[in-house]
Scaffold this active site. Structure first.
Site, PDB file in Angstrom:
ATOM      1  N   LYS A  77       7.682   3.830   1.410  1.00  0.00           N
ATOM      2  CA  LYS A  77       7.796   4.045   2.840  1.00  0.00           C
ATOM      3  C   LYS A  77       9.526   3.326   3.089  1.00  0.00           C
ATOM      4  CE  LYS A  77       6.694   0.922   7.101  1.00  0.00           C
ATOM      5  NZ  LYS A  77       6.265  -0.040   7.516  1.00  0.00           N
TER       6      LYS A  77
ATOM      7  N   GLU B 123      12.131  -1.238  -8.015  1.00  0.00           N
ATOM      8  CA  GLU B 123      11.104  -0.331  -9.325  1.00  0.00           C
ATOM      9  C   GLU B 123      11.257   0.800  -8.937  1.00  0.00           C
ATOM     10  OE1 GLU B 123      11.211  -3.015  -7.143  1.00  0.00           O
ATOM     11  OE2 GLU B 123      10.284  -4.655  -8.372  1.00  0.00           O
TER      12      GLU B 123
ATOM     13  N   GLY C 185       2.702  -1.528   4.226  1.00  0.00           N
ATOM     14  CA  GLY C 185       2.392  -0.795   3.038  1.00  0.00           C
ATOM     15  C   GLY C 185       1.563  -0.950   2.851  1.00  0.00           C
ATOM     16  N   ARG C 186       1.197  -2.563   2.705  1.00  0.00           N
ATOM     17  CA  ARG C 186      -0.643  -2.599   2.150  1.00  0.00           C
ATOM     18  C   ARG C 186      -1.501  -2.456   3.010  1.00  0.00           C
ATOM     19  NH1 ARG C 186       2.411  -6.896   3.607  1.00  0.00           N
ATOM     20  NH2 ARG C 186       2.004  -8.247   5.635  1.00  0.00           N
TER      21      ARG C 186
ATOM     22  N   GLU D 222      -0.313 -11.462   0.946  1.00  0.00           N
ATOM     23  CA  GLU D 222       0.819 -10.656   1.410  1.00  0.00           C
ATOM     24  C   GLU D 222       1.005 -10.975   2.688  1.00  0.00           C
ATOM     25  OE1 GLU D 222       2.970  -6.355   1.463  1.00  0.00           O
ATOM     26  OE2 GLU D 222       3.870  -7.429  -0.241  1.00  0.00           O
TER      27      GLU D 222
ATOM     28  N   HIS E  39     -17.886 -13.775 -18.846  1.00  0.00           N
ATOM     29  CA  HIS E  39     -17.522 -14.238 -20.325  1.00  0.00           C
ATOM     30  C   HIS E  39     -16.536 -14.873 -20.005  1.00  0.00           C
ATOM     31  CE1 HIS E  39     -21.194 -13.157 -20.865  1.00  0.00           C
ATOM     32  NE2 HIS E  39     -21.753 -11.884 -19.983  1.00  0.00           N
TER      33      HIS E  39
ATOM     34  N   LYS F 238      14.731 -10.911  -4.256  1.00  0.00           N
ATOM     35  CA  LYS F 238      15.749  -9.524  -4.313  1.00  0.00           C
ATOM     36  C   LYS F 238      16.751  -9.448  -3.809  1.00  0.00           C
ATOM     37  CE  LYS F 238      11.867  -6.715  -1.910  1.00  0.00           C
ATOM     38  NZ  LYS F 238      11.236  -5.665  -1.229  1.00  0.00           N
TER      39      LYS F 238
HETATM   40  O1  F6P Z   1       6.202  -6.204  -1.449  1.00  0.00           O
HETATM   41  C1  F6P Z   1       7.335  -6.244  -0.701  1.00  0.00           C
HETATM   42  C2  F6P Z   1       6.838  -4.619  -0.046  1.00  0.00           C
HETATM   43  O2  F6P Z   1       8.088  -4.491   0.456  1.00  0.00           O
HETATM   44  C3  F6P Z   1       5.393  -4.580  -0.347  1.00  0.00           C
HETATM   45  O3  F6P Z   1       4.924  -4.817   1.646  1.00  0.00           O
HETATM   46  C4  F6P Z   1       5.873  -2.594  -0.311  1.00  0.00           C
HETATM   47  O4  F6P Z   1       3.644  -2.280   0.148  1.00  0.00           O
HETATM   48  C5  F6P Z   1       6.098  -2.490  -1.527  1.00  0.00           C
HETATM   49  O5  F6P Z   1       7.401  -3.375  -1.103  1.00  0.00           O
HETATM   50  C6  F6P Z   1       6.394  -0.773  -1.150  1.00  0.00           C
HETATM   51  O6  F6P Z   1       7.549  -1.274  -0.775  1.00  0.00           O
HETATM   52  P1  F6P Z   1       7.690   0.869  -0.076  1.00  0.00           P
HETATM   53  O7  F6P Z   1       6.828   1.303  -0.365  1.00  0.00           O
HETATM   54  O8  F6P Z   1       9.127   0.880   0.951  1.00  0.00           O
HETATM   55  O9  F6P Z   1       8.244   1.057  -1.847  1.00  0.00           O
END
Ligand code: F6P
Length: 557
Positions: free
Chosen positions: A211, A217, A272-273, A358, A389, A517
């Site tokens: 987003k 990452e 995002g979630r 979150e 288990h 971060k």
């Molecule tokens: O964990 C923080 C966060 O902003 C989440 O809310 C989001 O889903 C994830 O990192 C990835 O964010 P992006 O889609 O902007 O890469």
């Protein structure tokens, strides 16, 4: 000015009434309640959007939910539900609406953001997704050597990973044409290596899912995948065929080198979630096809309509949300377990972890006041019967009070002998055991029948006593179809929303992840031994010590 509906809810008379009710009923045993009321199952079971919720194994009487509904009304939940669906700026800290429901809005109703109906763009994006997937799945869009695509790599993390991964795992029985879907999320060379191993750059499509298009990452993984592509036969000119992006930041995606026509939009008004329903669902649509993806949206839409229109007494997300509040704020539950008894739904706990933790893992309310009560619980769980288990011992005899959601398809996609009957029997008997337990007397008589006597008896019996009276919900449905999976995920989205409203927190921002971060950049520079990166006193002794350990190991290599 504090909005009275957003004051700390512990100051409300409805909260006091629940505290009194808790004192009145907390010693009741569910096993007795079932004996006294043969209708308890039918009384506390409801159906919505093809899902059935058995909430009879909860620490409630017929008075409990009405008192919880009073609390919900005191928190102005009906208006909050309307506000969310109508696109009010309920994400107050970011001044945004939370309109994931617009992504599956199959009504003719417009959805306005800043006075503009967003539905035309939502629909056109869904059409673009459909056309894109059709061309890929029907081999009209091919790789640089003109071979059809066989693999899609979805590069994303958090909500840009967990939702699509859960749904594509859950709907594996619906994967049509041979397109394998791989998810690359972590900034870990092993994750990257494992994903790329065995892939052919000629037949691999990459979707960069972000987003913000600013997540470390994701950008690092995307850069490495691009380099892998160029190092293994691809050329710069071929990138547009093999790299697409889903983002709200088109400028950054273009700067990365993605052609604009390969960029699918996301919008600020979708968290995002909560974004599975958007173009973030592209990897899923590529594997299960447009019609099945539409069924997923349809299931979520039906749950939306149920949530919006049903009276609290018949409202599944409201009841599940309020039962969670009952346990967190009156039984002091610190966690909640999600236990899918279905191999394909094994990813559900991880998705709900982000969705719930979150959203409601907050300690100040929307007005910035510190909470004087617990809010979001720790969400954990795993697939059954494996968990029996692993951690069910704690659920049955531990000191922790952990309510459980059992999630059960009545039909399996893969009938094998009596496997499904055995799986179902495990699920049902676990919730039964949690509820009825085994009294000390029952443990003693079992041991006596087995030939035990004193002094062993009085030592062993307490070890075998099972407290019971531990609550669980059982969500059951015919089969985990796309429509059911869509309704199930939307159910939990709305459950989380209900709880956030009761606790008065903003369920749609996530400022808590920023500090890590920020600090990460300094540590990273120190690990790389950048000049002056680890100046004396810059880090606490632990961080400095750990950095030194890493650097000394690196120097040995
Ligand atoms: O964990 C923080 C966060 O902003 C989440 O809310 C989001 O889903 C994830 O990192 C990835 O964010 P992006 O889609 O902007 O890469």
């Amino acid at each position: 000015m504090d909005n009275p509906a957003l004051s700390l809810f512990t100051s409300l008379p409805e909260y006091e009434a629940l505290k009194k009710h808790f004192k009145d009923i907390s010693s009741l045993k569910m096993r007795d309640q079932f004996k006294d009321d043969p209708q308890r199952f039918s009384r506390f079971t409801l159906t919505a959007a093809d899902l059935n919720l058995d909430y009879s194994k909860n620490r409630i009487t017929t008075d409990t939910l009405p008192l919880l509904f009073d609390l919900a009304r005191a928190r102005d939940l009906p208006s909050s539900i309307t506000a969310m669906f109508q696109g009010e700026l309920i994400n107050r800290s970011e001044q945004r609406p939370a309109l994931h429901t617009a992504l599956r809005n199959f009504s003719d109703e417009p959805v306005l953001v800043d006075g503009v109906d967003v539905m035309p763009e939502v629909r056109s994006t869904l059409t673009r997704m459909k056309e894109f997937c059709w061309r890929i799945r029907n081999q009209h869009w091919r790789g640089f050597s003109n071979k059809p695509f066989t693999d899609v790599v979805s590069i994303g993390i958090g909500g840009s990973f967990l939702g699509p991964k859960l749904a594509s795992q859950a709907l594996k029985p619906y994967w049509g044409k041979k397109i394998d879907c791989h998810y690359l999320a972590n900034i870990d060379g092993s994750n990257l290596t494992e994903v790329l191993q065995g892939l052919n750059p000629e037949t691999t499509l990459f979707i960069i899912q972000s987003k913000s298009f600013g997540t470390q990452e994701t950008l690092k993984n995307a850069t490495e995948c691009r380099q892998w592509f160029l190092d293994n036969g691809g050329e710069e000119k071929d990138l547009p065929r093999h790299f697409t992006a889903v983002t709200a930041n088109v400028a950054k995606a273009k700067k990365f080198g993605i052609n604009e026509e390969n960029i699918f939009p996301m919008w600020d008004w979708v968290g995002g979630r909560y974004s599975l329903w958007s173009a973030i669902g592209l990897p899923l649509m590529l594997t299960i096809g447009h019609e099945n993806f539409r069924q997923l949206l349809q299931g979520a839409f039906e749950m939306d309509c149920h949530f919006k229109t049903s009276p609290f007494e018949q409202n599944m997300p409201v009841i599940m949300g309020l039962l969670g509040v009952w346990y967190v704020n009156f039984f002091d539950a610190q966690s909640h377990a999600i236990l899918p008894y279905d191999h394909y739904l094994r990813g559900l706990p991880a998705h709900i972890q982000q969705l719930d933790m979150e959203s409601n893992g907050k300690s100040v309310n929307i007005n910035g006041n510190k909470l004087d009560y617990q809010a979001g619980p720790i969400i954990w769980g795993g697939v059954g019967s494996n968990g029996q288990h692993a951690y069910h011992q704690l659920l049955h005899q531990g000191t922790q009070f952990a309510p459980c959601d059992f999630i059960l398809p009545l039909m399996t996609h893969n009938p094998v002998d009596h496997f499904h009957e055995l799986l179902v029997s495990n699920c049902l008997s676990q919730s039964q055991a949690l509820m009825q337990g085994k009294s000390l007397q029952e443990a003693e008589s079992e041991l006596k029948e087995a030939g035990f006597s004193e002094p062993d008896l009085s030592v062993l019996a307490p070890q075998k006593e099972i407290p019971g009276n531990r609550p669980s919900n059982t969500l059951f449905f015919d089969k985990a179809t796309p429509k059911v999976v869509g309704a199930l995920i939307a159910l939990y989205e709305h459950k989380v929303f209900v709880q956030g409203q009761i606790w008065g927190v903003n369920s749609f921002d996530q400022w808590g992840v920023e500090l890590g971060k920020q600090l990460g950049d300094q540590v990273h520079n120190a690990l790389l031994d950048e000049p002056g990166a680890a100046a004396d006193g810059m880090f606490d002794a632990s961080t400095a010590g750990l950095i030194d350990a890493f650097r000394s190991m690196k120097n040995k290599l």
